[in-house]
Design an enzyme around this catalytic site. Structure first.
Site, PDB file in Angstrom:
ATOM      1  N   ASN A  69       0.838  -1.194   0.000  1.00  0.00           N
ATOM      2  CA  ASN A  69       0.000   0.000   0.000  1.00  0.00           C
ATOM      3  C   ASN A  69       0.871   1.241   0.000  1.00  0.00           C
ATOM      4  O   ASN A  69       1.972   1.253   0.562  1.00  0.00           O
ATOM      5  CB  ASN A  69      -0.955   0.005   1.199  1.00  0.00           C
ATOM      6  N   CYS A 130       5.972   5.439   8.712  1.00  0.00           N
ATOM      7  CA  CYS A 130       5.235   5.289   7.463  1.00  0.00           C
ATOM      8  C   CYS A 130       6.179   5.510   6.286  1.00  0.00           C
ATOM      9  O   CYS A 130       6.776   6.583   6.160  1.00  0.00           O
ATOM     10  CB  CYS A 130       4.078   6.277   7.386  1.00  0.00           C
ATOM     11  N   THR A 193       5.152  -1.526   8.040  1.00  0.00           N
ATOM     12  CA  THR A 193       5.390  -2.231   6.781  1.00  0.00           C
ATOM     13  C   THR A 193       6.838  -2.131   6.321  1.00  0.00           C
ATOM     14  O   THR A 193       7.568  -1.213   6.687  1.00  0.00           O
ATOM     15  CB  THR A 193       4.486  -1.665   5.681  1.00  0.00           C
TER      16      THR A 193
END
Length: 313
Positions: A69, A130, A193
């Site tokens: 994503n 992020c 992630t």
């Protein structure tokens, strides 16, 4: 006795299961399927001072073991979260962990001070990991001194305990975690992630408009467990573990590695009932293993000493 109850800084959890930030929005969509009060906590979507529209599309791509994503911290902004989203969540008997992000130190501090005063916010999750934004995010989470200073400044203004989301995209995650702990963090959440990419074989171009994205899902679970296993032996603050959790058995793996609670992310997109299903399945699994309380599992893999390792190949 509630065998699943967990006590963490700022958080009295009826069970250790919560949806991970970014995979649950503010809960509105999932509330159509089940009562959110069954959850241990809710990690709401990252909040920035001003609204963000995120990255251009396409920004999601499936992979054989999960998904990529590059959403880019899309959110309605601080004012709307305070005026609409958090008040809506007050109808549920569940503590809220507010994930906060920013492009500057000043933005992080301003958002932290304001959102931590909301009556149903019991803790903050400092998003410094992020990988999908050009400013902020991971830029604060790859240098220990920078991460530590931001943690310290947010702690100074926050009205609730602060958990820091640790990036796996670093050379030494133990050094990063220790620096964050020394700066005053009340807990850690890990892992976020891993940076990845997919390419369209027909065009030869990356599938994601952003080029790269964050890899999540079952593919990252062994990495998450290894990192939690290492970090939990090096710090004294609790860890909320995440990364590829889909079942009650997965939860125990994370606890054995050293987590004190877990967050379920990508699996929510596959099965909206995954969190309540895991909660329902845990007691029977504890029975099968002869475990009285979930807290007995924390760090079992290394507290026994039989398999403790302190170096990397």
């Amino acid at each position: 006795m509630n065998r699943l109850a967990v006590e963490l800084p700022g958080l009295s959890l009826k069970n250790p299961i919560m949806p991970a930030s970014g995979c649950f929005g503010f809960g509105r969509e999932y509330a159509r399927f089940y009562d959110l009060s069954v959850l241990g906590a809710i990690m709401i979507k990252a909040t920035t001072k001003e609204p963000r529209f995120g990255n251009p599309t396409p920004r999601v791509a499936e992979t054989p073991g999960g998904m990529l994503n590059a959403i880019g911290l899309q959110n309605p902004g601080l004012d709307k979260v305070l005026e609409e989203e958090l008040p809506w969540l007050e109808q549920f008997d569940v503590p809220i962990i507010a994930n906060i992000a920013g492009s500057t130190v000043e933005e992080y501090v301003e958002v932290a001070e304001a959102i931590s005063k909301a009556p149903n916010v019991h803790a903050l999750e400092l998003n410094i990991s992020c990988p999908n934004v050009k400013k902020g995010g991971i830029a604060f989470g790859t240098v220990p001194d920078v991460a530590a200073e931001l943690t310290r400044l947010v702690k100074e203004v926050a009205a609730v305990p602060v958990y820091v989301n640790v990036s796996p995209n670093v050379t030494d995650i133990v050094a990063m975690a220790k620096a964050i702990e020394q700066a005053g963090a009340d807990g850690l959440t890990m892992i976020n992630t891993l940076v990845g990419m997919r390419i369209d074989v027909k065009t030869g171009r990356p599938i994601l408009a952003n080029g790269t994205g964050g890899l999540s899902g079952p593919a990252v679970k062994p990495i998450a467990i290894r990192m939690i296993y290492e970090v939990s032996q090096a710090v004294s603050i609790p860890i909320i573990g995440m990364g590829g959790i889909q079942t009650a058995e997965d939860v125990l793996e994370f606890f054995y590695a050293g987590a004190s609670a877990v967050a379920v992310g990508t699996a929510n997109f596959v099965d909206p009932f995954v969190c309540p299903t895991i909660i329902a399945d845990l007691p029977a699994l504890l029975d099968d293993l002869g475990i009285g309380h979930i807290s007995e599992c924390i760090g079992r893999s290394w507290k026994t000493g039989a398999h403790a390792v302190h170096c990397r190949a």
